[in-house]
Design a protein around this motif. Structure first.
Motif, PDB file in Angstrom:
ATOM      1  N   MET A   1      -7.761   1.714  -1.637  1.00  0.00           N
ATOM      2  CA  MET A   1      -8.896   0.933  -2.063  1.00  0.00           C
ATOM      3  C   MET A   1      -9.849   1.864  -2.771  1.00  0.00           C
ATOM      4  O   MET A   1     -10.377   2.791  -2.182  1.00  0.00           O
ATOM      5  CB  MET A   1      -9.583   0.309  -0.853  1.00  0.00           C
ATOM      6  CG  MET A   1     -10.772  -0.522  -1.215  1.00  0.00           C
ATOM      7  SD  MET A   1     -11.426  -1.386   0.198  1.00  0.00           S
ATOM      8  CE  MET A   1     -12.426  -0.117   0.909  1.00  0.00           C
TER       9      MET A   1
ATOM     10  N   ARG B   1     -13.374  -7.140   0.530  1.00  0.00           N
ATOM     11  CA  ARG B   1     -11.985  -6.777   0.244  1.00  0.00           C
ATOM     12  C   ARG B   1     -11.030  -7.175   1.365  1.00  0.00           C
ATOM     13  O   ARG B   1      -9.866  -7.487   1.123  1.00  0.00           O
ATOM     14  CB  ARG B   1     -11.865  -5.275   0.001  1.00  0.00           C
ATOM     15  CG  ARG B   1     -12.487  -4.768  -1.269  1.00  0.00           C
ATOM     16  CD  ARG B   1     -11.714  -5.204  -2.500  1.00  0.00           C
ATOM     17  NE  ARG B   1     -10.314  -4.825  -2.441  1.00  0.00           N
ATOM     18  CZ  ARG B   1      -9.755  -3.853  -3.114  1.00  0.00           C
ATOM     19  NH1 ARG B   1     -10.472  -3.137  -3.932  1.00  0.00           N
ATOM     20  NH2 ARG B   1      -8.475  -3.590  -2.994  1.00  0.00           N
TER      21      ARG B   1
ATOM     22  N   THR C   1      -3.193  -4.248   2.143  1.00  0.00           N
ATOM     23  CA  THR C   1      -1.975  -4.320   1.352  1.00  0.00           C
ATOM     24  C   THR C   1      -2.255  -3.804  -0.049  1.00  0.00           C
ATOM     25  O   THR C   1      -3.216  -4.207  -0.695  1.00  0.00           O
ATOM     26  CB  THR C   1      -1.473  -5.771   1.269  1.00  0.00           C
ATOM     27  OG1 THR C   1      -1.308  -6.269   2.596  1.00  0.00           O
ATOM     28  CG2 THR C   1      -0.158  -5.857   0.532  1.00  0.00           C
ATOM     29  N   LYS C   2      -1.410  -2.871  -0.494  1.00  0.00           N
ATOM     30  CA  LYS C   2      -1.540  -2.315  -1.836  1.00  0.00           C
ATOM     31  C   LYS C   2      -0.138  -2.227  -2.428  1.00  0.00           C
ATOM     32  O   LYS C   2       0.749  -1.614  -1.840  1.00  0.00           O
ATOM     33  CB  LYS C   2      -2.194  -0.938  -1.782  1.00  0.00           C
ATOM     34  CG  LYS C   2      -2.461  -0.340  -3.137  1.00  0.00           C
ATOM     35  CD  LYS C   2      -3.262   0.943  -3.011  1.00  0.00           C
ATOM     36  CE  LYS C   2      -3.594   1.470  -4.386  1.00  0.00           C
ATOM     37  NZ  LYS C   2      -4.375   2.698  -4.309  1.00  0.00           N
TER      38      LYS C   2
ATOM     39  N   ARG D   1      -5.994   2.717   6.215  1.00  0.00           N
ATOM     40  CA  ARG D   1      -7.124   3.354   5.533  1.00  0.00           C
ATOM     41  C   ARG D   1      -8.138   3.816   6.569  1.00  0.00           C
ATOM     42  O   ARG D   1      -8.348   3.147   7.579  1.00  0.00           O
ATOM     43  CB  ARG D   1      -7.812   2.375   4.587  1.00  0.00           C
ATOM     44  CG  ARG D   1      -6.960   1.841   3.468  1.00  0.00           C
ATOM     45  CD  ARG D   1      -6.559   2.909   2.510  1.00  0.00           C
ATOM     46  NE  ARG D   1      -7.739   3.570   1.981  1.00  0.00           N
ATOM     47  CZ  ARG D   1      -7.843   4.043   0.751  1.00  0.00           C
ATOM     48  NH1 ARG D   1      -6.847   3.941  -0.061  1.00  0.00           N
ATOM     49  NH2 ARG D   1      -8.931   4.634   0.369  1.00  0.00           N
TER      50      ARG D   1
END
Length: 100
Positions: A1, A24, A84-85, A92
């Motif tokens: 993020m 987010r 989720t990326k 994180r």
């Protein structure tokens, strides 16, 4: 993020950054800030997959004018969450300093 100041319209305060993380993660505004306040008393708070740990305080002097400075106390928090990326679930950890 990654937080980019230009994407939101300037630099944020620490509380504003926490609201950005709320957004987010799909949490209501102020959720993580409230967890931080609760963590001061109990050292650790968790809710909706977000874990906030109180790490202590720091003091420093902030210069107001060329001759005057003010002592500022800030609380230090570690905020842990999953997001989720690119289709992958990643962990994180963010460190935030809040004025108290």
């Amino acid at each position: 993020m990654s937080y980019r100041p230009g994407a939101i319209g300037g630099h944020l305060t620490s509380k504003g950054y926490l609201e950005y993380i709320d957004q987010r993660l799909g949490l209501s505004k102020g959720t993580i800030y409230d967890l931080c306040l609760a963590a001061i008393k109990s050292k650790t708070e968790s809710k909706s997959g977000v874990k906030v740990t109180y790490r202590g305080e720091t003091e420093r002097q902030v210069r107001m004018t060329s001759r005057h400075s003010v002592q500022v106390r800030k609380a230090i928090f570690l905020i842990e969450f999953k997001m989720t990326k690119a289709g992958k679930q990643i962990d994180r950890v963010v460190q935030v300093h809040l004025e108290i």
